[in-house]
Design an enzyme around this catalytic site. Structure first.
Site, PDB file in Angstrom:
ATOM      1  N   PRO A  23      -5.137   1.390  -6.020  1.00 15.04           N
ATOM      2  CA  PRO A  23      -4.492   2.147  -7.104  1.00 15.04           C
ATOM      3  C   PRO A  23      -4.982   3.597  -7.128  1.00 15.04           C
ATOM      4  O   PRO A  23      -6.172   3.849  -7.138  1.00 15.04           O
ATOM      5  CB  PRO A  23      -4.937   1.413  -8.376  1.00 15.04           C
ATOM      6  CG  PRO A  23      -5.480   0.105  -7.919  1.00 15.04           C
ATOM      7  CD  PRO A  23      -5.957   0.300  -6.514  1.00 15.04           C
ATOM      8  N   GLU A  24      -4.048   4.524  -7.076  1.00 14.23           N
ATOM      9  CA  GLU A  24      -4.371   5.945  -7.141  1.00 14.23           C
ATOM     10  C   GLU A  24      -3.985   6.459  -8.523  1.00 14.23           C
ATOM     11  O   GLU A  24      -3.467   5.701  -9.339  1.00 14.23           O
ATOM     12  CB  GLU A  24      -3.581   6.694  -6.050  1.00 14.23           C
ATOM     13  CG  GLU A  24      -3.973   6.316  -4.624  1.00 14.23           C
ATOM     14  CD  GLU A  24      -5.317   6.918  -4.202  1.00 14.23           C
ATOM     15  OE1 GLU A  24      -5.852   7.780  -4.928  1.00 14.23           O
ATOM     16  OE2 GLU A  24      -5.835   6.519  -3.149  1.00 14.23           O
TER      17      GLU A  24
ATOM     18  N   ARG B 112     -10.936  -8.104  -5.082  1.00 16.21           N
ATOM     19  CA  ARG B 112     -12.044  -7.561  -4.281  1.00 16.21           C
ATOM     20  C   ARG B 112     -13.240  -7.131  -5.121  1.00 16.21           C
ATOM     21  O   ARG B 112     -14.295  -6.782  -4.588  1.00 16.21           O
ATOM     22  CB  ARG B 112     -11.542  -6.415  -3.400  1.00 16.21           C
ATOM     23  CG  ARG B 112     -10.526  -6.948  -2.385  1.00 16.21           C
ATOM     24  CD  ARG B 112     -10.029  -5.877  -1.455  1.00 16.21           C
ATOM     25  NE  ARG B 112     -11.104  -5.337  -0.626  1.00 16.21           N
ATOM     26  CZ  ARG B 112     -10.932  -4.342   0.241  1.00 16.21           C
ATOM     27  NH1 ARG B 112      -9.755  -3.790   0.368  1.00 16.21           N
ATOM     28  NH2 ARG B 112     -11.944  -3.913   0.968  1.00 16.21           N
TER      29      ARG B 112
END
Ligand SMILES: [Zn+2]
Length: 270
Positions: A2-3, A110
């Protein structure tokens, strides 16, 4: 990963459901994220009203009267809004339950994400060093140009440095430099004020476009598998090494700058 645009989309997606609502309980199933979730976080959040949801760089800040929860999506994190309890799956690490039955669920396979608490966002070590927001009025070509004096690092590394400006990830740096017609390897100090003005404009435009496209998935935010759009259809150079430039037909070149791969057009960016 996600940016900034995905984080902004997430903010807009969750905001209407949680703002003004009281936290009833916080269920933590896994404390071991990038940094451990503080054990007293449920206690701190419980009974608090979410007054504002803000974004600073890629951090989401859930602000209450006594402090703020700092949330980061890491590499693979996402937030979902549930309007009824649903059994938690393996990677659903945190549920924030609200008095209006809404549940904000944090999922992160993660576990590079984070959930922390601070009484003062201005002095928190993760937030204190951050550079200007790209949509802040103080972010301009002039600002970049002034900060670039005597900087020998490449212009690409320069705009990706979040002490200078936040949220310009690898994709957005490559796309902004293409739009501004600037070669990514050029030392930051050698870019003219005019070029910087073009570049600042390009960064804002590229990020706005990405947010807009991410926003198209907003209607499904509740109870969806909520994957904000990654605007891959509009990419001009990123991921297109060896393919013809959309603008001039020249085959795009791949280089490595600061251990990140970068694609650019030798003809349009010079
Ligand atoms: Zn070209």
């Amino acid at each position: 990963m996600p940016e900034l645009p995905e984080v902004e989309t997430t903010l807009r997606g969750i905001e209407p459901y949680i703002i003004g609502n009281t936290v009833q309980a916080v269920v933590i199933r896994h404390y071991g994220l990038r940094w451990p979730i503080p054990h007293d976080l449920p206690e701190k959040l419980q009974g608090q009203v979410i007054q504002q949801v803000k974004r600073r760089a890629k951090y989401l800040l859930l602000e209450t009267q006594t402090g703020s929860a700092i949330l980061h999506l890491g590499m693979s994190g996402r937030l979902q809004v549930l309007n009824q309890a649903r059994s938690a799956q393996k990677h659903d690490h945190v549920d924030i339950q609200f008095a209006n039955q809404i549940i904000l669920r944090f999922t992160d396979p993660r576990r590079f994400g984070a959930l922390l608490w601070t009484e003062n966002t201005a002095t928190h070590p993760l937030l204190q060093q951050l550079g200007v927001e790209p949509f802040d009025p103080t972010f301009s070509g002039k600002y970049l140009w002034l900060r670039a004096q005597n900087k020998k690092i490449s212009i690409k590394s320069f705009i990706m440095d979040n002490k200078i400006v936040v949220g310009v990830g690898n994709i957005y740096a490559a796309e902004s430099l293409f739009l501004a017609g600037i070669t990514p390897m050029v030392p930051a100090q050698s870019i003219s004020l005019d070029q910087f003005q073009q570049l600042a404009k390009s960064i804002k435009l590229i990020l706005r476009q990405a947010i807009k496209q991410g926003g198209t998935t907003l209607k499904d935010f509740m109870n969806s598998e909520g994957k904000p759009g990654y605007f891959s259809q509009s990419l001009k150079v990123y991921g297109r090494a060896g393919l013809p430039c959309f603008q001039c037909g020249t085959l795009l070149t791949l280089v490595r700058i600061g251990q990140r791969s970068t694609v650019f057009c030798q003809r349009c960016q010079s």
